[in-house]
Design a protein around this motif. Structure first.
Motif, PDB file in Angstrom:
ATOM      1  N   GLU A  96       6.473  12.867   3.340  1.00  0.00           N
ATOM      2  CA  GLU A  96       7.348  11.766   3.769  1.00  0.00           C
ATOM      3  C   GLU A  96       8.694  12.308   4.210  1.00  0.00           C
ATOM      4  OE1 GLU A  96       8.400   9.004   0.607  1.00  0.00           O
ATOM      5  OE2 GLU A  96       8.636  10.661  -0.809  1.00  0.00           O
ATOM      6  N   ASN A  97       9.380  11.564   5.056  1.00  0.00           N
ATOM      7  CA  ASN A  97      10.799  11.805   5.300  1.00  0.00           C
ATOM      8  C   ASN A  97      11.519  10.488   5.029  1.00  0.00           C
ATOM      9  OD1 ASN A  97      10.344  10.287   7.649  1.00  0.00           O
ATOM     10  ND2 ASN A  97      10.463  12.035   9.031  1.00  0.00           N
ATOM     11  N   GLU A  98      12.759  10.342   5.496  1.00  0.00           N
ATOM     12  CA  GLU A  98      13.519   9.134   5.172  1.00  0.00           C
ATOM     13  C   GLU A  98      12.831   7.876   5.694  1.00  0.00           C
ATOM     14  OE1 GLU A  98      14.617  11.933   6.289  1.00  0.00           O
ATOM     15  OE2 GLU A  98      16.701  12.341   5.721  1.00  0.00           O
ATOM     16  N   ALA A  99      12.122   7.989   6.825  1.00  0.00           N
ATOM     17  CA  ALA A  99      11.626   6.785   7.488  1.00  0.00           C
ATOM     18  C   ALA A  99      10.109   6.618   7.475  1.00  0.00           C
ATOM     19  CB  ALA A  99      12.129   6.761   8.936  1.00  0.00           C
ATOM     20  N   PHE A 100       9.351   7.688   7.219  1.00  0.00           N
ATOM     21  CA  PHE A 100       7.886   7.602   7.311  1.00  0.00           C
ATOM     22  C   PHE A 100       7.187   8.151   6.076  1.00  0.00           C
ATOM     23  CE2 PHE A 100       9.157   6.870  11.545  1.00  0.00           C
ATOM     24  CZ  PHE A 100       8.194   6.003  12.045  1.00  0.00           C
ATOM     25  N   ALA A 101       6.069   7.515   5.735  1.00  0.00           N
ATOM     26  CA  ALA A 101       5.211   8.011   4.662  1.00  0.00           C
ATOM     27  C   ALA A 101       3.854   8.358   5.272  1.00  0.00           C
ATOM     28  CB  ALA A 101       5.041   6.953   3.579  1.00  0.00           C
ATOM     29  N   VAL A 102       3.249   9.423   4.770  1.00  0.00           N
ATOM     30  CA  VAL A 102       1.955   9.873   5.296  1.00  0.00           C
ATOM     31  C   VAL A 102       1.000  10.054   4.112  1.00  0.00           C
ATOM     32  CG1 VAL A 102       0.777  11.683   6.613  1.00  0.00           C
ATOM     33  CG2 VAL A 102       3.151  11.058   7.179  1.00  0.00           C
ATOM     34  N   PHE A 103      -0.180   9.478   4.226  1.00  0.00           N
ATOM     35  CA  PHE A 103      -1.151   9.602   3.135  1.00  0.00           C
ATOM     36  C   PHE A 103      -2.568   9.548   3.692  1.00  0.00           C
ATOM     37  CE2 PHE A 103       0.052   5.142   3.557  1.00  0.00           C
ATOM     38  CZ  PHE A 103      -1.173   4.494   3.628  1.00  0.00           C
ATOM     39  N   ALA A 104      -3.516  10.020   2.904  1.00  0.00           N
ATOM     40  CA  ALA A 104      -4.939   9.891   3.252  1.00  0.00           C
ATOM     41  C   ALA A 104      -5.379   8.526   2.734  1.00  0.00           C
ATOM     42  CB  ALA A 104      -5.739  11.009   2.596  1.00  0.00           C
ATOM     43  N   PRO A 105      -5.945   7.663   3.588  1.00  0.00           N
ATOM     44  CA  PRO A 105      -6.305   6.335   3.105  1.00  0.00           C
ATOM     45  C   PRO A 105      -7.429   6.384   2.070  1.00  0.00           C
ATOM     46  CG  PRO A 105      -7.082   6.653   5.357  1.00  0.00           C
ATOM     47  CD  PRO A 105      -6.234   7.843   5.019  1.00  0.00           C
ATOM     48  N   ARG A 112       3.028   7.129  -4.763  1.00  0.00           N
ATOM     49  CA  ARG A 112       3.001   7.646  -6.144  1.00  0.00           C
ATOM     50  C   ARG A 112       1.661   8.268  -6.487  1.00  0.00           C
ATOM     51  NH1 ARG A 112       4.740   2.120  -7.517  1.00  0.00           N
ATOM     52  NH2 ARG A 112       2.553   1.773  -8.016  1.00  0.00           N
ATOM     53  N   GLY A 113       0.688   8.173  -5.587  1.00  0.00           N
ATOM     54  CA  GLY A 113      -0.685   8.498  -5.989  1.00  0.00           C
ATOM     55  C   GLY A 113      -1.212   9.818  -5.473  1.00  0.00           C
ATOM     56  N   PRO A 114      -2.490  10.085  -5.739  1.00  0.00           N
ATOM     57  CA  PRO A 114      -3.101  11.382  -5.417  1.00  0.00           C
ATOM     58  C   PRO A 114      -3.425  11.572  -3.934  1.00  0.00           C
ATOM     59  CG  PRO A 114      -4.736   9.911  -6.339  1.00  0.00           C
ATOM     60  CD  PRO A 114      -3.427   9.168  -6.409  1.00  0.00           C
ATOM     61  N   ARG A 115      -3.243  10.548  -3.126  1.00  0.00           N
ATOM     62  CA  ARG A 115      -3.553  10.680  -1.690  1.00  0.00           C
ATOM     63  C   ARG A 115      -2.305  10.869  -0.836  1.00  0.00           C
ATOM     64  NH1 ARG A 115      -6.917   7.364  -4.113  1.00  0.00           N
ATOM     65  NH2 ARG A 115      -5.435   5.650  -3.903  1.00  0.00           N
ATOM     66  N   PHE A 116      -1.148  10.966  -1.496  1.00  0.00           N
ATOM     67  CA  PHE A 116       0.112  11.143  -0.777  1.00  0.00           C
ATOM     68  C   PHE A 116       0.175  12.540  -0.144  1.00  0.00           C
ATOM     69  CE2 PHE A 116       4.443  12.832  -0.888  1.00  0.00           C
ATOM     70  CZ  PHE A 116       5.048  11.963  -0.018  1.00  0.00           C
ATOM     71  N   ILE A 117       0.668  12.627   1.094  1.00  0.00           N
ATOM     72  CA  ILE A 117       0.732  13.919   1.793  1.00  0.00           C
ATOM     73  C   ILE A 117       2.167  14.358   2.064  1.00  0.00           C
ATOM     74  CG2 ILE A 117       0.120  15.162   3.930  1.00  0.00           C
ATOM     75  CD1 ILE A 117      -2.408  13.357   4.078  1.00  0.00           C
ATOM     76  N   VAL A 170     -12.544   7.251   6.534  1.00  0.00           N
ATOM     77  CA  VAL A 170     -13.843   7.331   7.203  1.00  0.00           C
ATOM     78  C   VAL A 170     -14.137   8.784   7.585  1.00  0.00           C
ATOM     79  CG1 VAL A 170     -15.062   6.668   9.322  1.00  0.00           C
ATOM     80  CG2 VAL A 170     -13.808   4.936   8.014  1.00  0.00           C
ATOM     81  N   HIS A 171     -13.083   9.504   7.979  1.00  0.00           N
ATOM     82  CA  HIS A 171     -13.241  10.870   8.479  1.00  0.00           C
ATOM     83  C   HIS A 171     -12.688  11.884   7.483  1.00  0.00           C
ATOM     84  CE1 HIS A 171     -12.749   8.083  11.858  1.00  0.00           C
ATOM     85  NE2 HIS A 171     -13.654   8.817  12.467  1.00  0.00           N
ATOM     86  N   PRO A 172     -13.305  13.087   7.386  1.00  0.00           N
ATOM     87  CA  PRO A 172     -12.702  14.148   6.575  1.00  0.00           C
ATOM     88  C   PRO A 172     -11.295  14.454   7.098  1.00  0.00           C
ATOM     89  CG  PRO A 172     -14.936  14.775   7.257  1.00  0.00           C
ATOM     90  CD  PRO A 172     -14.580  13.522   7.997  1.00  0.00           C
ATOM     91  N   PHE A 173     -10.325  14.515   6.192  1.00  0.00           N
ATOM     92  CA  PHE A 173      -8.929  14.838   6.506  1.00  0.00           C
ATOM     93  C   PHE A 173      -8.225  13.772   7.341  1.00  0.00           C
ATOM     94  CE2 PHE A 173     -11.056  18.823   5.584  1.00  0.00           C
ATOM     95  CZ  PHE A 173     -10.222  19.353   4.612  1.00  0.00           C
ATOM     96  N   GLU A 174      -8.761  12.552   7.351  1.00  0.00           N
ATOM     97  CA  GLU A 174      -8.062  11.445   8.009  1.00  0.00           C
ATOM     98  C   GLU A 174      -6.726  11.199   7.309  1.00  0.00           C
ATOM     99  OE1 GLU A 174     -10.452   7.921   8.399  1.00  0.00           O
ATOM    100  OE2 GLU A 174      -8.711   6.593   8.603  1.00  0.00           O
ATOM    101  N   PHE A 175      -5.671  10.900   8.088  1.00  0.00           N
ATOM    102  CA  PHE A 175      -4.414  10.458   7.460  1.00  0.00           C
ATOM    103  C   PHE A 175      -3.735   9.399   8.306  1.00  0.00           C
ATOM    104  CE2 PHE A 175      -3.392  14.419   9.760  1.00  0.00           C
ATOM    105  CZ  PHE A 175      -2.255  14.075  10.503  1.00  0.00           C
ATOM    106  N   TRP A 176      -2.893   8.591   7.641  1.00  0.00           N
ATOM    107  CA  TRP A 176      -2.143   7.531   8.308  1.00  0.00           C
ATOM    108  C   TRP A 176      -0.655   7.799   8.181  1.00  0.00           C
ATOM    109  CZ3 TRP A 176      -4.665   2.228   6.473  1.00  0.00           C
ATOM    110  CH2 TRP A 176      -6.008   2.220   6.877  1.00  0.00           C
ATOM    111  N   THR A 198       0.833  -1.209   0.000  1.00  0.00           N
ATOM    112  CA  THR A 198       0.000   0.000   0.000  1.00  0.00           C
ATOM    113  C   THR A 198       0.866   1.258   0.000  1.00  0.00           C
ATOM    114  OG1 THR A 198      -1.713  -1.205   1.210  1.00  0.00           O
ATOM    115  CG2 THR A 198      -1.869   1.195   1.221  1.00  0.00           C
ATOM    116  N   ILE A 199       1.933   1.254   0.791  1.00  0.00           N
ATOM    117  CA  ILE A 199       2.826   2.424   0.833  1.00  0.00           C
ATOM    118  C   ILE A 199       3.385   2.688  -0.566  1.00  0.00           C
ATOM    119  CG2 ILE A 199       4.982   3.375   1.751  1.00  0.00           C
ATOM    120  CD1 ILE A 199       4.547   1.477   4.205  1.00  0.00           C
TER     121      ILE A 199
END
Ligand SMILES: [Zn+2]
Ligand SMILES: [Zn+2]
Ligand SMILES: [Zn+2]
Length: 354
Positions: free
Chosen positions: A225-234, A218-223, A238-244, A212-213
């Protein structure tokens, strides 16, 4: 035009993405709500988590203390309370789960477990969005220490680490804190995620989260990242502006994190929760970790942090069906969060340069 209905990556959980009204970030800002940041000095004098009020809480299970040689870890003993701490963990006074008493067994069906509060800083308002990175590193290390200690209890099946921010998100005290609950069973959502990711591993031979990462980066939900973590909206937020937030390297538990990864996670927390704060005028939110519950699970599960801004209410349909309506398209939410984070980091750079 018909709305879209999406299924979660793993769970049999469906979300209607109802965006026909074309909501913008400003539509979610509640101007009448008092900001969770608490500027009232009187509140702080009576705050049980502020320094000087240590006696208003039960004795700490864990305290980090400053010393010349780094951090010293200790606990409160014999009715005394440590002062000048960096973080402290105390049993929750209104505990949902309690340690076993004599003769208690798990089979008796009592809520055996632990319910603790991790006080994240001596500073009342040092929430992750505005915290010093060094302090956030203590908080993450505190999570790891308590996860290790509570997982070791024979009756613990799962340890949930979560944070409520703001009255509307269930935080009754405004002092920066997280909660840790050790349960005698694996709660439903982590259990379903574990089962589904094991099944995926059996049929694909890969970790569903790693896959999934790779896709979401590469996709439109990417928010961000740094060297160790990626952050995106799933995909099926379920929630407006939810991110993982998820470690890029395959790690099943917080216990697998190295010191360099912990530092990168502190940065990720600050940047992304800071972005949320700027975008939506410091909204209430909940976050929760999903962690592999045992050392034996290595290949198929991958820990992550899910952040749920509290901007809308669940009503009859959601409560009665477990199917959700999200009025903010995850792609749009990601775009807005990505922009504000980029703007903010640009401003920080200007400040350091001038
Ligand atoms: Zn306080
Ligand atoms: Zn993985
Ligand atoms: Zn999860």
């Amino acid at each position: 035009m018909l709305n879209e209905i999406r299924k979660d990556y793993l769970l049999d959980r469906w979300v209607v993405i109802a965006t026909h009204r074309g909501r913008r970030p400003t539509d979610f800002i509640k101007t009448e709500e008092v900001s969770p940041i608490d500027r009232n000095v009187r509140v702080r004098a009576s705050c049980p988590f502020c320094p000087g009020n240590e006696r208003k809480t039960p004795p700490a299970e864990l305290v980090y203390l400053k010393s010349k040689n780094g951090i010293v870890k200790d606990r409160d003993v014999n009715g005394s309370r440590h002062k000048d701490w960096l973080i402290r963990t105390v049993p929750n006074l209104f505990s949902a789960f309690s340690p076993p008493e004599n003769g208690d067994t798990f089979e008796s069906g009592r809520a055996v477990g632990h319910h603790e509060v991790l006080i994240e800083s001596p500073n009342h308002n040092e929430h992750p969005a505005v915290a010093r990175e060094a302090q956030l590193i203590h908080v993450i290390n505190g999570y790891i220490d308590r996860l290790l200690a509570l997982s070791a209890k024979s009756y613990t099946k799962y340890v949930s680490i979560f944070r409520n921010y703001g009255l509307d998100a269930g935080a009754s005290l405004s002092h920066a804190h997280s909660q840790i609950i050790a349960t005698p069973m694996i709660p439903t959502i982590p259990r379903l995620e574990l089962n589904a990711s094991e099944k995926y591993y059996d049929s694909h031979g890969t970790c569903v989260f790693c896959d999934t990462i790779a896709e979401e980066r590469r996709g439109p939900r990417f928010i961000w990242e740094n060297e160790a973590f990626a952050v995106f909206a799933p995909w099926a937020s379920v929630h407006p502006f939810e991110f993982w937030m998820i470690p890029k390297a395959h790690e099943a538990s917080l216990l697998d994190m190295k010191p360099t990864t912990i530092k990168k996670f502190a940065e990720a927390l600050k940047v992304c929760l800071g972005g949320l704060k700027s975008l939506l005028n410091d909204p209430p939110y909940n976050y929760g970790f999903h962690i592999a519950p045992s050392k034996e699970i290595k290949e198929f599960y991958h820990w992550h942090l899910e952040v749920y801004p509290r901007l809308t209410l669940w009503a009859g349909f959601e409560k009665s069906t477990g199917t959700y309506i999200n009025v903010m398209k995850p792609e749009q939410a990601a775009h807005n969060l990505k922009d504000i984070i980029a703007q903010k980091s640009g401003k920080d750079q200007e400040r350091t340069l001038s």
